[in-house]
Design a protein around this motif. Sequence first.
Motif, PDB file in Angstrom:
ATOM      1  N   THR A 287       0.825  -1.205   0.000  1.00 55.47           N
ATOM      2  CA  THR A 287       0.000   0.000   0.000  1.00 55.47           C
ATOM      3  C   THR A 287       0.860   1.256   0.000  1.00 55.47           C
ATOM      4  O   THR A 287       0.641   2.168  -0.811  1.00 55.47           O
ATOM      5  CB  THR A 287      -0.920   0.012   1.235  1.00 55.47           C
ATOM      6  N   VAL A 288       1.838   1.323   0.885  1.00 59.53           N
ATOM      7  CA  VAL A 288       2.648   2.536   1.022  1.00 59.53           C
ATOM      8  C   VAL A 288       3.459   2.807  -0.240  1.00 59.53           C
ATOM      9  O   VAL A 288       3.447   3.927  -0.785  1.00 59.53           O
ATOM     10  CB  VAL A 288       3.581   2.425   2.247  1.00 59.53           C
ATOM     11  N   LEU A 289       4.158   1.794  -0.741  1.00 62.07           N
ATOM     12  CA  LEU A 289       4.998   1.998  -1.919  1.00 62.07           C
ATOM     13  C   LEU A 289       4.163   2.299  -3.164  1.00 62.07           C
ATOM     14  O   LEU A 289       4.518   3.158  -3.977  1.00 62.07           O
ATOM     15  CB  LEU A 289       5.882   0.775  -2.150  1.00 62.07           C
ATOM     16  N   SER A 290       3.044   1.600  -3.312  1.00 57.78           N
ATOM     17  CA  SER A 290       2.176   1.847  -4.463  1.00 57.78           C
ATOM     18  C   SER A 290       1.530   3.226  -4.370  1.00 57.78           C
ATOM     19  O   SER A 290       1.338   3.898  -5.395  1.00 57.78           O
ATOM     20  CB  SER A 290       1.089   0.775  -4.547  1.00 57.78           C
ATOM     21  N   ALA A 291       1.193   3.666  -3.157  1.00 58.64           N
ATOM     22  CA  ALA A 291       0.597   4.988  -2.983  1.00 58.64           C
ATOM     23  C   ALA A 291       1.578   6.082  -3.387  1.00 58.64           C
ATOM     24  O   ALA A 291       1.201   7.061  -4.043  1.00 58.64           O
ATOM     25  CB  ALA A 291       0.169   5.181  -1.529  1.00 58.64           C
ATOM     26  N   ILE A 292       2.850   5.910  -3.021  1.00 59.02           N
ATOM     27  CA  ILE A 292       3.867   6.899  -3.406  1.00 59.02           C
ATOM     28  C   ILE A 292       4.008   6.947  -4.929  1.00 59.02           C
ATOM     29  O   ILE A 292       4.018   8.025  -5.540  1.00 59.02           O
ATOM     30  CB  ILE A 292       5.219   6.567  -2.749  1.00 59.02           C
ATOM     31  N   GLY A 293       4.119   5.775  -5.549  1.00 62.58           N
ATOM     32  CA  GLY A 293       4.240   5.720  -7.001  1.00 62.58           C
ATOM     33  C   GLY A 293       3.024   6.308  -7.698  1.00 62.58           C
ATOM     34  O   GLY A 293       3.151   7.060  -8.677  1.00 62.58           O
ATOM     35  N   ALA A 294       1.827   5.972  -7.196  1.00 64.77           N
ATOM     36  CA  ALA A 294       0.597   6.467  -7.811  1.00 64.77           C
ATOM     37  C   ALA A 294       0.456   7.974  -7.646  1.00 64.77           C
ATOM     38  O   ALA A 294      -0.028   8.664  -8.548  1.00 64.77           O
ATOM     39  CB  ALA A 294      -0.614   5.762  -7.200  1.00 64.77           C
ATOM     40  N   LEU A 295       0.889   8.498  -6.492  1.00 61.98           N
ATOM     41  CA  LEU A 295       0.789   9.945  -6.264  1.00 61.98           C
ATOM     42  C   LEU A 295       1.698  10.712  -7.214  1.00 61.98           C
ATOM     43  O   LEU A 295       1.292  11.727  -7.797  1.00 61.98           O
ATOM     44  CB  LEU A 295       1.141  10.261  -4.810  1.00 61.98           C
ATOM     45  N   VAL A 296       2.925  10.225  -7.391  1.00 63.45           N
ATOM     46  CA  VAL A 296       3.863  10.900  -8.288  1.00 63.45           C
ATOM     47  C   VAL A 296       3.360  10.840  -9.730  1.00 63.45           C
ATOM     48  O   VAL A 296       3.283  11.867 -10.431  1.00 63.45           O
ATOM     49  CB  VAL A 296       5.262  10.264  -8.183  1.00 63.45           C
ATOM     50  N   LEU A 297       2.993   9.639 -10.179  1.00 62.23           N
ATOM     51  CA  LEU A 297       2.531   9.484 -11.555  1.00 62.23           C
ATOM     52  C   LEU A 297       1.196  10.184 -11.775  1.00 62.23           C
ATOM     53  O   LEU A 297       0.976  10.818 -12.810  1.00 62.23           O
ATOM     54  CB  LEU A 297       2.411   7.989 -11.887  1.00 62.23           C
ATOM     55  N   GLY A 298       0.295  10.082 -10.790  1.00 64.08           N
ATOM     56  CA  GLY A 298      -1.010  10.728 -10.923  1.00 64.08           C
ATOM     57  C   GLY A 298      -0.906  12.241 -10.996  1.00 64.08           C
ATOM     58  O   GLY A 298      -1.651  12.890 -11.739  1.00 64.08           O
ATOM     59  N   THR A 299       0.028  12.820 -10.232  1.00 62.52           N
ATOM     60  CA  THR A 299       0.227  14.273 -10.283  1.00 62.52           C
ATOM     61  C   THR A 299       0.746  14.694 -11.651  1.00 62.52           C
ATOM     62  O   THR A 299       0.302  15.701 -12.222  1.00 62.52           O
ATOM     63  CB  THR A 299       1.217  14.708  -9.188  1.00 62.52           C
ATOM     64  N   LEU A 300       1.689  13.926 -12.195  1.00 62.46           N
ATOM     65  CA  LEU A 300       2.212  14.214 -13.530  1.00 62.46           C
ATOM     66  C   LEU A 300       1.104  14.127 -14.582  1.00 62.46           C
ATOM     67  O   LEU A 300       0.995  14.986 -15.466  1.00 62.46           O
ATOM     68  CB  LEU A 300       3.339  13.240 -13.866  1.00 62.46           C
TER      69      LEU A 300
END
Length: 226
Positions: free
Chosen positions: A22-35
């Motif tokens: 959850t934590v690692l995927s959330a970080i990845g999703a937040l970065v990619l989603g913001t882009l």
Amino acid sequence: MDILSDYAPELLDAFWMTIKLTVLSAIGALVLGTLLAAMRVSPVPVARWIGATYVTIFRNTPLTLILLFCAFGLYQTLGVTLADQASPTGQADNNFRLAVLGLSIYTASFVCESLRSGINTVNVGQAEAGRSLGLTFSQNLRFIVLPQAFRAVIGPLGSVLIALTKNTTVAAAIGVLEAAILMKEMIENEAAIFVVGGIFALGFVILTFPTGLFFGYLGKRLAVAR
């Protein structure tokens, strides 16, 4: 209680794996989603098209298919590895990282749409004021628009995180040893399906309920006055 005591170490390991996913995927999703959200509101038509296409494809594709593609398409067919296969834990590490990749790619589409809705709540006059001061599009987005957009969508982003926590169970499809696999094993070994189901339901409530309360509090605390 006997089931809990017998499987306590395995339960802790399984839910710890769920937390890491959850934590690692959330970080990845937040970065990619913001882009992606930046691309969707970009003045460049090609960037808007790429962002819209990504969201349309991945938001409407089952998560299971995305994870299976990561495992069989990237790893087995194309030979893409994310861990040292010579290591004793190489295969498990590779499966875990592929699961994080798939979950991040999938969840980023929902982060993008939540954030884009927040961007749309920012007064147009503020962005125009930034442009009149000589700010570029990226500077305008970074310093003026995105800070307000994030504050406006804290609640929705919390819901996305809760959904991501529950979606981690799909990682069992590619052999990640998280809660869903242990639940299946316990059901097969114990003649107490309702007890086992209750244990795992309670485990996910313990993980997600505080998250909902925390993001709800943050949403009220940091809400932008309109």
